[in-house]
Design a protein around this motif. Structure first.
Motif, PDB file in Angstrom:
ATOM      1  N   LEU A 152       0.834  -1.206   0.000  1.00 16.44           N
ATOM      2  CA  LEU A 152       0.000   0.000   0.000  1.00 16.44           C
ATOM      3  C   LEU A 152       0.867   1.252   0.000  1.00 16.44           C
ATOM      4  O   LEU A 152       0.388   2.339   0.325  1.00 16.44           O
ATOM      5  CB  LEU A 152      -0.937   0.001   1.215  1.00 16.44           C
ATOM      6  CG  LEU A 152      -1.976  -1.132   1.270  1.00 16.44           C
ATOM      7  CD1 LEU A 152      -2.755  -1.068   2.578  1.00 16.44           C
ATOM      8  CD2 LEU A 152      -2.925  -1.051   0.080  1.00 16.44           C
ATOM      9  N   GLU A 153       2.150   1.085  -0.317  1.00 18.93           N
ATOM     10  CA  GLU A 153       3.123   2.192  -0.355  1.00 18.93           C
ATOM     11  C   GLU A 153       3.361   2.786   1.023  1.00 18.93           C
ATOM     12  O   GLU A 153       3.532   4.004   1.165  1.00 18.93           O
ATOM     13  CB  GLU A 153       2.671   3.279  -1.349  1.00 18.93           C
ATOM     14  CG  GLU A 153       2.581   2.791  -2.783  1.00 18.93           C
ATOM     15  CD  GLU A 153       2.253   3.925  -3.742  1.00 18.93           C
ATOM     16  OE1 GLU A 153       1.513   4.841  -3.362  1.00 18.93           O
ATOM     17  OE2 GLU A 153       2.757   3.870  -4.878  1.00 18.93           O
ATOM     18  N   ASN A 154       3.361   1.920   2.046  1.00 21.65           N
ATOM     19  CA  ASN A 154       3.659   2.344   3.421  1.00 21.65           C
ATOM     20  C   ASN A 154       2.891   3.610   3.816  1.00 21.65           C
ATOM     21  O   ASN A 154       3.486   4.658   4.103  1.00 21.65           O
ATOM     22  CB  ASN A 154       5.163   2.574   3.591  1.00 21.65           C
ATOM     23  CG  ASN A 154       5.955   1.293   3.407  1.00 21.65           C
ATOM     24  OD1 ASN A 154       5.729   0.303   4.082  1.00 21.65           O
ATOM     25  ND2 ASN A 154       6.887   1.313   2.458  1.00 21.65           N
ATOM     26  N   PRO A 155       1.573   3.531   3.836  1.00 18.23           N
ATOM     27  CA  PRO A 155       0.773   4.733   4.124  1.00 18.23           C
ATOM     28  C   PRO A 155       0.964   5.225   5.557  1.00 18.23           C
ATOM     29  O   PRO A 155       1.237   4.445   6.476  1.00 18.23           O
ATOM     30  CB  PRO A 155      -0.660   4.241   3.903  1.00 18.23           C
ATOM     31  CG  PRO A 155      -0.605   2.778   4.202  1.00 18.23           C
ATOM     32  CD  PRO A 155       0.740   2.320   3.715  1.00 18.23           C
ATOM     33  N   GLY A 156       0.815   6.520   5.729  1.00 19.68           N
ATOM     34  CA  GLY A 156       0.816   7.122   7.050  1.00 19.68           C
ATOM     35  C   GLY A 156      -0.556   7.693   7.346  1.00 19.68           C
ATOM     36  O   GLY A 156      -1.484   7.599   6.537  1.00 19.68           O
ATOM     37  N   ILE A 157      -0.700   8.290   8.505  1.00 17.87           N
ATOM     38  CA  ILE A 157      -1.989   8.902   8.865  1.00 17.87           C
ATOM     39  C   ILE A 157      -2.272  10.053   7.898  1.00 17.87           C
ATOM     40  O   ILE A 157      -1.429  10.908   7.653  1.00 17.87           O
ATOM     41  CB  ILE A 157      -1.959   9.394  10.319  1.00 17.87           C
ATOM     42  CG1 ILE A 157      -1.878   8.194  11.266  1.00 17.87           C
ATOM     43  CG2 ILE A 157      -3.196  10.235  10.637  1.00 17.87           C
ATOM     44  CD1 ILE A 157      -1.845   8.550  12.721  1.00 17.87           C
TER      45      ILE A 157
END
Length: 378
Positions: A152-157
């Motif tokens: 998921l492309e290393n998502p962040g908040i």
């Protein structure tokens, strides 16, 4: 006896080539057996990851369901009926399904969506970042930080994505006890948002999570649920059902079993043949020992000691080598499925003892048949 065993040890290690061949055969067999069974154990653990992570004591499901990934939706009246059973503290619905999300770069990625009960959020994961209350916000999802999050492309908040023409926003990052089996990222949301965003059938309840008032109430709950035409399983029973499915109803269990047996036969053939050659090359020495008064029973002890010592050392080397390979593999491939358990180690140890026993039997038969005068006559 101490002197006899010391002599047996010197005979064993004197021929370094034969001794090394014995160790290599057993080490290789142990490595393959532990590796195969560890992979199978890891796969079974990951197959039950959702059950482990949610932690419900009792799961209500359709009897035809054999694993978490393939749920059969239940009608709403089942939830109401379960809630009315004596001994039920509470019962909540859970959504479980697959979906395609569109990332910012336009790539589509399969995900597993778990919808938690809106009122209680039973089964919610532990958050690393964010607040659990944010899951009630519009378009809110929580992503699991495991080996699959990179897809998921290393998502962040605050990371946005598209789900079935709906906007989704990551409001929290969670950690779980066990990652999934099929290499698919996991997203949590509320039950109401899950059934709103994801196309579904007429019924939407995948599982009902039940908290009994006491452990004694579980058999009664199971009986009442069975009368409804459904099945109530404890966490351990559900995990066992999933394990049985992968063991007996897929080719996975059969293939692992065949590879384990092949590993055993490889070790047996190498060790048996090498040990037999070792006995043949030392027949004169065993005959000489008989001639000076060593009893047949003591010769048997010598051979058992030689085979047992080789088996134990080979077992240790095989387990150590396998542990090293698995550790390196997990560092390089985070979603690598392999768990070395006590059951795995015990199984390999028993198989090594069988290899040592058969090899000893071959040598013992040959040594007991020899007569001292045959040695001196030759």
């Amino acid at each position: 006896m101490k002197g006899i065993l010391k002599l047996a040890f010197k005979l064993l290690v004197n021929d370094k080539g034969k001794y090394a061949a014995l160790l290599v055969g057993i080490t290789f067999a142990v490595f393959l057996m532990v590796q195969m069974t560890s992979i199978f154990s890891g796969i079974l653990a990951k197959a039950s990851s959702t059950v482990i992570n949610l932690g419900a004591k009792v799961w209500v499901l359709d009897p035809a369901v054999n694993n978490v990934a393939n749920s059969i939706p239940m009608p709403d009246y089942v939830l109401n009926a379960v809630r009315s059973i004596d001994g039920v503290e509470y019962a909540v619905p859970m959504y479980s399904g697959g979906a395609l999300v569109k990332l910012k770069n336009g790539v589509f990625q399969s995900v597993t969506i778990l919808g938690l009960d809106d009122n209680s959020l039973v089964g919610r994961p532990e958050l690393i970042e964010g607040e659990i209350e944010d899951i009630y916000a519009e378009n809110a999802f929580i992503v699991v930080d495991d080996a699959e999050i990179a897809k998921l492309e290393n998502p962040g908040i605050g990371t946005e994505f598209e789900l079935n023409d709906h906007r989704g926003v990551i409001v929290g990052i969670a950690k779980v006890a066990s990652s999934g089996l099929f290499g698919i990222p996991t997203l949590y949301t509320t039950y109401s948002k899950a059934i709103q965003y994801i196309p579904s059938t007429r019924f939407t309840i995948a599982f009902i999570l039940v908290e009994p008032k006491s452990s004694d109430a579980i058999p009664h709950i199971q009986h009442q649920v069975k009368r409804l035409g459904y099945e109530a399983l404890t966490e351990e029973e559900f995990m066992q059902k999933i394990s049985n499915y992968y063991k007996y109803k897929t080719g996975l269990g059969t293939n692992i079993f065949i590879m384990t047996i092949v590993s055993f036969l490889v070790g047996l053939s190498i060790s048996g043949q090498t040990f037999y050659t070792f006995i043949l090359e030392n027949l004169e020495k065993f005959g000489a020992l008989k001639a000076i008064g060593i009893k047949g029973k003591e010769l048997v002890y010598m051979i058992l000691f030689q085979a047992g010592l080789t088996a134990v050392i080979g077992y240790g080397l095989g387990v150590g080598f396998c542990t090293l390979i698995i550790t390196i593999a997990k560092l390089k491939v985070p979603d690598y499925s392999a768990n070395i358990t006590f059951t795995t180690l015990g199984f390999a140890f028993v198989m090594v003892l069988i290899i040592a026993g058969i090899s000893s039997y071959i040598g013992i038969r040959k040594v007991l048949k020899i007569e001292p005068f045959d040695i001196f006559r030759s």
